[in-house]
Design an enzyme around this catalytic site. Structure first.
Site, PDB file in Angstrom:
ATOM      1  CG  PHE A 202      -0.221   0.572   2.475  1.00 48.28           C
ATOM      2  CD1 PHE A 202       0.631  -0.232   3.393  1.00 48.28           C
ATOM      3  CD2 PHE A 202      -0.612   1.854   2.930  1.00 48.28           C
ATOM      4  CE1 PHE A 202       0.907   0.530   4.242  1.00 48.28           C
ATOM      5  CE2 PHE A 202       0.145   2.326   4.024  1.00 48.28           C
ATOM      6  CZ  PHE A 202       0.900   1.628   4.781  1.00 48.28           C
ATOM      7  CE  LYS A 203       5.232   1.523   4.724  1.00 46.71           C
ATOM      8  NZ  LYS A 203       4.897  -0.006   5.165  1.00 46.71           N
TER       9      LYS A 203
END
Ligand SMILES: *Cc1c(COP(=O)(O)O)cnc(C)c1O
Length: 462
Positions: A111-112
């Site tokens: 998700f980064k």
């Protein structure tokens, strides 16, 4: 929009300054002075929009006049073009009223990428305009470093150096850092642990001569622009499930508190979120703190969800700032006490936190069982971080409110743990199938500040 520090003593900045600075000069973290309030009509109007258009509407007021409308639209379009799913953050149903928000379709499968891809484009646009060049340094236990290298590769105004602990990241993570061939990105394998890498990065920021010489900048998870990018998928997923007409809850696998704090911001902008559930692995300091009010770090125990192996959860400071009614002095006092071993959250502030946050921890065994069970019941393969959250959500959710659990990494990023849990090895998505064939550039470096600084100087000069 103006940005203020959680410790109340740093200069007030605009969006661009807060983004380029990262940490405030008083040691605090930047937050918007006020949050825009969304009406039901504003929220309802997001329904049916593409991810990029929703992102533009949600982030626009925070960015002020740092970028024109057209510039911002262009930046957002470029940030998400490399995602492997048209919806960017698709929702999958796990059970009646339980949904999984898949945040792992970005270029490095975690998700980064949502925040890092955006921040790469924002940095490049801001620096090109001012004719500046910066050197970004960061330490990583795996996911942040690969996301940063991927986001900044080939950009003109930035050199990126990522320190990772040699031999202590997964092979997929290492290859994601060492295979990009652009010469402005550099993965440095340091002889030591993650803590050593992190300490050397801090040393570089404290070496003011070096800091000025190479114009150091940071993109770690305390950077406000990263939090902002993550606010978007709370809105888009809640609207998909009926917001603003229906409340939803979220369960978030948590380490540095950046992701779940973005949910807190969305809720404070009047998105109807009922509960935000903080899910931790055996490193459960946040769960203990929300239970007892005591925040006392006591050593990290390595787990199969390594991106949540954390004792000092930096973005928690932002939640404390709001819980203390924006009292920077109270936050500064707690953070001073933390240096001496820990602090106690006041009764009033603890109550304010509990109005929003629930929490629970999951053991290593429960995490493995959640991977096996979820696969058997739904066919969905979870990474260990997402499995921690699914397990917690299953235990804590109230059946009447839709629960959205965040899936923060693709299972193929942690193949050993997943194989152990369910007997099958998850495969990389086809668009990444060549990762194991590409040549690697590995630079070993001693755990020694002058050696690291010399290497960085030489690389920049080229
Ligand atoms: C970074 C990370 C987390 C933790 O997110 P925070 O914002 O630090 O709380 C969870 N899962 C994965 C896969 C991560 O990379």
């Amino acid at each position: 929009m103006k940005y203020i520090s959680t410790r109340g003593k740093a200069p007030v900045l605009n969006f661009e300054e807060a983004m380029l600075t990262g940490l405030a000069r008083d040691g605090g973290l930047y937050l918007p002075e006020t949050l825009p309030q969304w009406s039901k009509d504003d929220i309802a109007a997001l329904s049916g929009l593409g991810y990029e258009e929703a992102a533009y509407r949600i982030m626009r007021p925070f960015i002020g006049d740092a970028f024109t409308d057209a510039e911002l639209q262009d930046i957002i379009a470029r940030a998400y073009a490399g995602f492997g799913h048209a919806a960017r953050a698709p929702l999958v149903q796990l059970d009646s009223n339980h949904f999984l928000l898949e945040l792992f379709h970005g270029p490095t499968l975690a998700f980064k990428d949502f925040a890092m891809q955006l921040i790469g484009q924002l940095f490049e646009a801001a620096l090109k305009r001012s004719g500046q060049r910066v050197t970004i340094v960061g330490a990583t236990s795996g996911d942040t470093g690969s996301a940063a290298i991927e986001a900044f590769r080939g950009l003109d105004a930035v050199d990126v150096f990522i320190l990772y602990p040699h031999g202590r990241v997964s092979e997929v993570q290492r290859r994601q850092m060492t295979t990009p061939s652009e010469n402005n990105v550099h993965a440095l394998a340091i002889d030591g642990h993650f803590d050593d890498a992190q300490a050397r990065v801090k040393d570089m920021f404290n070496d003011f001569a070096f800091r000025d010489e190479v114009r150091l900048a940071g993109v770690n998870s305390i950077n406000w622009a990263r939090v902002l990018a993550q606010v978007v998928y709370y809105f888009t997923s809640a609207v998909s499930l009926g917001a603003p007409h229906r409340k939803v809850s979220f369960t978030v696998p948590t380490g540095n508190f950046g992701d779940v704090f973005a949910g807190y911001i969305a809720r404070s902008m009047a998105l109807p979120i009922d509960r935000l559930v903080v899910a931790t692995n055996q490193n459960d300091i946040l769960h203990r703190c929300l239970g007892t009010g005591e925040y006392r770090p006591d050593g990290v125990i390595p787990s199969i969800s390594p991106s949540m192996d954390i004792q000092v959860s930096s973005n928690f400071e932002r939640a404390l700032f709001y819980a203390y009614g924006q009292d920077g002095a109270a936050v500064a006092q707690s953070m001073d006490a933390l240096k001496e071993g820990g602090f106690t959250v006041s009764q009033g502030a603890l109550q304010a936190l509990r109005e929003v946050f629930d929490s629970a921890r999951t053991s290593e065994d429960e995490t493995r069982r959640a991977i096996g069970r979820t696969y058997a019941q739904t066919g969905e393969v979870l990474c260990p971080h997402s499995a921690v959250a699914v397990d917690v959500a299953t235990r804590l959710r109230d059946q009447a409110t839709p629960m959205i659990t965040l899936a923060t990494a693709h299972p193929a990023k942690f193949p050993d743990a997943v194989e152990e849990a369910m007997g099958q090895r998850p495969e990389l998505p086809p668009r990444m199938a060549d990762l194991f064939d590409l040549p690697e550039r590995i630079s070993r470096v001693d755990n020694d500040l002058p050696a690291i600084e010399t290497l960085i100087r030489e690389r920049i000069a080229k």
